[in-house]
Design a protein around this motif. Structure first.
Motif, PDB file in Angstrom:
ATOM      1  N   VAL A  77      -8.297  -9.855  12.432  1.00  0.00           N
ATOM      2  CA  VAL A  77      -7.580  -9.768  13.702  1.00  0.00           C
ATOM      3  C   VAL A  77      -6.743  -8.498  13.682  1.00  0.00           C
ATOM      4  N   GLY A  78      -6.862  -7.706  14.746  1.00  0.00           N
ATOM      5  CA  GLY A  78      -6.044  -6.498  14.848  1.00  0.00           C
ATOM      6  C   GLY A  78      -6.791  -5.279  14.369  1.00  0.00           C
ATOM      7  N   PRO A  79      -6.033  -4.247  14.090  1.00  0.00           N
ATOM      8  CA  PRO A  79      -4.580  -4.190  14.145  1.00  0.00           C
ATOM      9  C   PRO A  79      -4.062  -4.214  15.584  1.00  0.00           C
ATOM     10  N   ILE A  80      -2.911  -4.885  15.746  1.00  0.00           N
ATOM     11  CA  ILE A  80      -2.241  -5.024  17.032  1.00  0.00           C
ATOM     12  C   ILE A  80      -0.941  -4.239  16.951  1.00  0.00           C
ATOM     13  N   VAL A  81      -0.716  -3.374  17.917  1.00  0.00           N
ATOM     14  CA  VAL A  81       0.485  -2.535  17.922  1.00  0.00           C
ATOM     15  C   VAL A  81       1.402  -2.981  19.051  1.00  0.00           C
ATOM     16  N   ASP A  82       2.688  -3.131  18.726  1.00  0.00           N
ATOM     17  CA  ASP A  82       3.720  -3.436  19.714  1.00  0.00           C
ATOM     18  C   ASP A  82       4.938  -2.603  19.358  1.00  0.00           C
ATOM     19  N   GLY A  83       5.195  -1.570  20.146  1.00  0.00           N
ATOM     20  CA  GLY A  83       6.306  -0.678  19.845  1.00  0.00           C
ATOM     21  C   GLY A  83       6.083   0.011  18.519  1.00  0.00           C
ATOM     22  N   ASP A  84       7.047  -0.150  17.601  1.00  0.00           N
ATOM     23  CA  ASP A  84       6.926   0.494  16.292  1.00  0.00           C
ATOM     24  C   ASP A  84       6.327  -0.433  15.233  1.00  0.00           C
ATOM     25  N   LEU A  85       5.794  -1.591  15.662  1.00  0.00           N
ATOM     26  CA  LEU A  85       5.207  -2.553  14.722  1.00  0.00           C
ATOM     27  C   LEU A  85       3.693  -2.610  14.854  1.00  0.00           C
ATOM     28  N   VAL A  86       3.031  -2.809  13.730  1.00  0.00           N
ATOM     29  CA  VAL A  86       1.587  -3.042  13.715  1.00  0.00           C
ATOM     30  C   VAL A  86       1.345  -4.284  12.866  1.00  0.00           C
ATOM     31  N   ALA A  87       0.452  -5.142  13.336  1.00  0.00           N
ATOM     32  CA  ALA A  87       0.139  -6.372  12.615  1.00  0.00           C
ATOM     33  C   ALA A  87      -1.370  -6.545  12.536  1.00  0.00           C
ATOM     34  N   ALA A  88      -1.807  -7.178  11.459  1.00  0.00           N
ATOM     35  CA  ALA A  88      -3.230  -7.485  11.293  1.00  0.00           C
ATOM     36  C   ALA A  88      -3.374  -8.664  10.346  1.00  0.00           C
ATOM     37  N   HIS A  89      -4.446  -9.402  10.554  1.00  0.00           N
ATOM     38  CA  HIS A  89      -4.811 -10.499   9.656  1.00  0.00           C
ATOM     39  C   HIS A  89      -6.077 -10.063   8.921  1.00  0.00           C
ATOM     40  N   TRP A  90      -6.100 -10.239   7.612  1.00  0.00           N
ATOM     41  CA  TRP A  90      -7.197  -9.742   6.795  1.00  0.00           C
ATOM     42  C   TRP A  90      -7.694 -10.842   5.858  1.00  0.00           C
ATOM     43  N   ARG A  91      -8.879 -10.591   5.295  1.00  0.00           N
ATOM     44  CA  ARG A  91      -9.447 -11.477   4.270  1.00  0.00           C
ATOM     45  C   ARG A  91      -9.876 -10.612   3.088  1.00  0.00           C
ATOM     46  N   PHE A  92      -9.412 -10.993   1.915  1.00  0.00           N
ATOM     47  CA  PHE A  92      -9.698 -10.311   0.651  1.00  0.00           C
ATOM     48  C   PHE A  92     -10.829 -11.041  -0.055  1.00  0.00           C
ATOM     49  N   HIS A  93     -11.775 -10.282  -0.581  1.00  0.00           N
ATOM     50  CA  HIS A  93     -12.851 -10.814  -1.430  1.00  0.00           C
ATOM     51  C   HIS A  93     -12.835  -9.975  -2.708  1.00  0.00           C
ATOM     52  N   GLY A  94     -12.990 -10.617  -3.845  1.00  0.00           N
ATOM     53  CA  GLY A  94     -13.040  -9.871  -5.090  1.00  0.00           C
ATOM     54  C   GLY A  94     -13.540 -10.728  -6.229  1.00  0.00           C
ATOM     55  N   THR A  95     -13.704 -10.082  -7.364  1.00  0.00           N
ATOM     56  CA  THR A  95     -14.132 -10.746  -8.585  1.00  0.00           C
ATOM     57  C   THR A  95     -12.982 -10.660  -9.578  1.00  0.00           C
ATOM     58  N   TYR A  96     -12.544 -11.809 -10.067  1.00  0.00           N
ATOM     59  CA  TYR A  96     -11.431 -11.862 -11.007  1.00  0.00           C
ATOM     60  C   TYR A  96     -11.810 -11.137 -12.303  1.00  0.00           C
ATOM     61  N   ALA A  97     -10.948 -10.218 -12.721  1.00  0.00           N
ATOM     62  CA  ALA A  97     -11.200  -9.436 -13.935  1.00  0.00           C
ATOM     63  C   ALA A  97     -10.474  -9.999 -15.146  1.00  0.00           C
ATOM     64  N   GLY A  98      -9.610 -10.988 -14.937  1.00  0.00           N
ATOM     65  CA  GLY A  98      -8.816 -11.536 -16.030  1.00  0.00           C
ATOM     66  C   GLY A  98      -7.430 -10.916 -16.038  1.00  0.00           C
ATOM     67  N   GLY A  99      -6.545 -11.541 -16.807  1.00  0.00           N
ATOM     68  CA  GLY A  99      -5.231 -10.963 -17.012  1.00  0.00           C
ATOM     69  C   GLY A  99      -4.083 -11.609 -16.255  1.00  0.00           C
ATOM     70  N   MET A 100      -4.339 -12.593 -15.404  1.00  0.00           N
ATOM     71  CA  MET A 100      -3.232 -13.237 -14.700  1.00  0.00           C
ATOM     72  C   MET A 100      -2.632 -14.314 -15.601  1.00  0.00           C
ATOM     73  N   PRO A 101      -1.328 -14.232 -15.859  1.00  0.00           N
ATOM     74  CA  PRO A 101      -0.696 -15.246 -16.707  1.00  0.00           C
ATOM     75  C   PRO A 101      -0.917 -16.654 -16.141  1.00  0.00           C
ATOM     76  N   GLY A 102      -1.345 -17.561 -17.001  1.00  0.00           N
ATOM     77  CA  GLY A 102      -1.539 -18.952 -16.623  1.00  0.00           C
ATOM     78  C   GLY A 102      -2.884 -19.270 -16.005  1.00  0.00           C
ATOM     79  N   ALA A 103      -3.697 -18.270 -15.733  1.00  0.00           N
ATOM     80  CA  ALA A 103      -4.998 -18.521 -15.098  1.00  0.00           C
ATOM     81  C   ALA A 103      -5.974 -19.088 -16.117  1.00  0.00           C
ATOM     82  N   THR A 104      -6.740 -20.087 -15.672  1.00  0.00           N
ATOM     83  CA  THR A 104      -7.773 -20.667 -16.534  1.00  0.00           C
ATOM     84  C   THR A 104      -9.172 -20.260 -16.086  1.00  0.00           C
TER      85      THR A 104
END
Length: 147
Positions: A77-104
């Motif tokens: 969704v977007g980007p939507i501009v209103d005055g000095d603001l810009v907003a957008a909704h996004w979706r991230f896709h990726g492959t976990y590489a490891g390294g996040m504390p606590g991740a199994t």
């Protein structure tokens, strides 16, 4: 002006979040003000106002991107501009590489989550950034707290 802000946002999301090294440093300097503030829930408990400037943005991007490979982010969704603001909704896709504390989750696990950005422009750069994302969904996909 609206088209300029939309183009700047696309550079921010599509180029800065996939750049590294000197290219990331240069993009951050071009895209954000010296006193740029990141308003984001922080796991270290520090107030957002302490996270300032292009260096803070490059650190956020480097730390986030180090955990994933084969990254793509799609604007839904977007980007939507209103005055000095810009907003957008996004979706991230990726492959976990490891390294996040606590991740199994095993490295190689495919993940996806969504979020919404709001950025405030000041002149020809962004001065503030608010992000809300499905962090709990990402943590569940990585098995954080399920071990």
């Amino acid at each position: 002006m609206t088209d300029d802000v939309k183009a700047r946002y696309r550079r921010y999301l599509e180029q800065a979040w996939t750049a590294d090294g000197e290219r990331l440093d240069a993009l951050a300097a071009e895209l954000v003000t010296p006193d740029f503030v990141i308003h984001q829930a922080r796991t270290d408990g520090a107030p957002a106002e302490q996270v300032r400037g292009p260096a803070a943005l490059t650190q956020l991007i480097r730390e986030s991107c180090a955990l994933f490979r084969d990254v793509s982010t799609v604007i839904e969704v977007g980007p939507i501009v209103d005055g000095d603001l810009v907003a957008a909704h996004w979706r991230f896709h990726g492959t976990y590489a490891g390294g996040m504390p606590g991740a199994t989750a095993e490295p190689g696990t495919k993940v996806q989550f969504a979020g919404t950005d709001i950025l405030r422009s000041s002149g020809d750069r962004f001065a503030e950034y608010w992000v809300v994302s499905e962090g709990m969904s990402l943590m569940a996909q990585l098995g954080v707290g399920q071990g």
